[in-house]
Scaffold this motif. Structure first.
Motif, PDB file in Angstrom:
ATOM      1  N   SER A  43      20.728 -36.652  26.349  1.00 58.13           N
ATOM      2  CA  SER A  43      20.039 -37.195  25.348  1.00 58.13           C
ATOM      3  C   SER A  43      20.555 -38.389  24.447  1.00 58.13           C
ATOM      4  CB  SER A  43      19.533 -36.258  24.507  1.00 58.13           C
ATOM      5  OG  SER A  43      18.379 -35.222  25.119  1.00 58.13           O
ATOM      6  N   TRP A  44      21.968 -38.161  24.553  1.00 53.39           N
ATOM      7  CA  TRP A  44      22.776 -39.229  23.773  1.00 53.39           C
ATOM      8  C   TRP A  44      23.043 -40.673  24.522  1.00 53.39           C
ATOM      9  CZ3 TRP A  44      27.281 -41.572  25.241  1.00 53.39           C
ATOM     10  CH2 TRP A  44      27.991 -41.134  26.215  1.00 53.39           C
ATOM     11  N   LYS A  45      22.854 -40.492  25.549  1.00 48.73           N
ATOM     12  CA  LYS A  45      22.923 -41.585  26.594  1.00 48.73           C
ATOM     13  C   LYS A  45      21.686 -42.634  26.458  1.00 48.73           C
ATOM     14  CE  LYS A  45      25.758 -39.454  29.864  1.00 48.73           C
ATOM     15  NZ  LYS A  45      26.127 -39.167  31.171  1.00 48.73           N
ATOM     16  N   VAL A  46      20.486 -41.908  26.347  1.00 53.97           N
ATOM     17  CA  VAL A  46      19.031 -42.692  26.202  1.00 53.97           C
ATOM     18  C   VAL A  46      19.272 -43.059  24.700  1.00 53.97           C
ATOM     19  CG1 VAL A  46      16.672 -42.304  26.059  1.00 53.97           C
ATOM     20  CG2 VAL A  46      18.024 -41.194  27.852  1.00 53.97           C
ATOM     21  N   LEU A  47      19.522 -42.548  23.804  1.00 53.75           N
ATOM     22  CA  LEU A  47      19.583 -43.047  22.513  1.00 53.75           C
ATOM     23  C   LEU A  47      20.460 -44.166  22.434  1.00 53.75           C
ATOM     24  CD1 LEU A  47      18.620 -42.381  19.481  1.00 53.75           C
ATOM     25  CD2 LEU A  47      20.894 -41.048  19.220  1.00 53.75           C
ATOM     26  N   VAL A  48      21.659 -44.208  22.781  1.00 49.54           N
ATOM     27  CA  VAL A  48      22.500 -45.582  22.859  1.00 49.54           C
ATOM     28  C   VAL A  48      21.783 -46.486  23.612  1.00 49.54           C
ATOM     29  CG1 VAL A  48      24.962 -46.054  23.607  1.00 49.54           C
ATOM     30  CG2 VAL A  48      24.813 -43.969  22.563  1.00 49.54           C
TER      31      VAL A  48
END
Length: 72
Positions: A43-48
């Motif tokens: 999820s953090w990769k998508v957010l970034v």
């Protein structure tokens, strides 16, 4: 004297049981935290990526607004 020793052993036995329950509860909490971390791993990769795209797009809009014909 023997009553005192038996009472101490009983008290220590109760403390050990309480500590075992606490350790079990901590184990459950640690497993739950691990599960949450595993679920949010991507999820953090998508957010970034979304934040980077938004920053790039807003930068392009601001740059284009400086050179737009109605700017005086």
């Amino acid at each position: 004297m023997s009553g005192s020793i038996e009472r101490d052993i009983g008290r220590l036995s109760a403390e050990v049981e309480a500590l075992q329950k606490q350790v079990e509860a901590q184990g459950v909490m640690i497993r739950e935290m691990r599960d949450v971390i595993v679920q949010t791993r991507g999820s953090w990769k998508v957010l970034v990526a979304v934040a980077g795209f938004a920053a790039t797009l807003s930068g392009l809009v601001v740059s284009a607004a400086q050179w737009w014909p109605w700017r005086t």
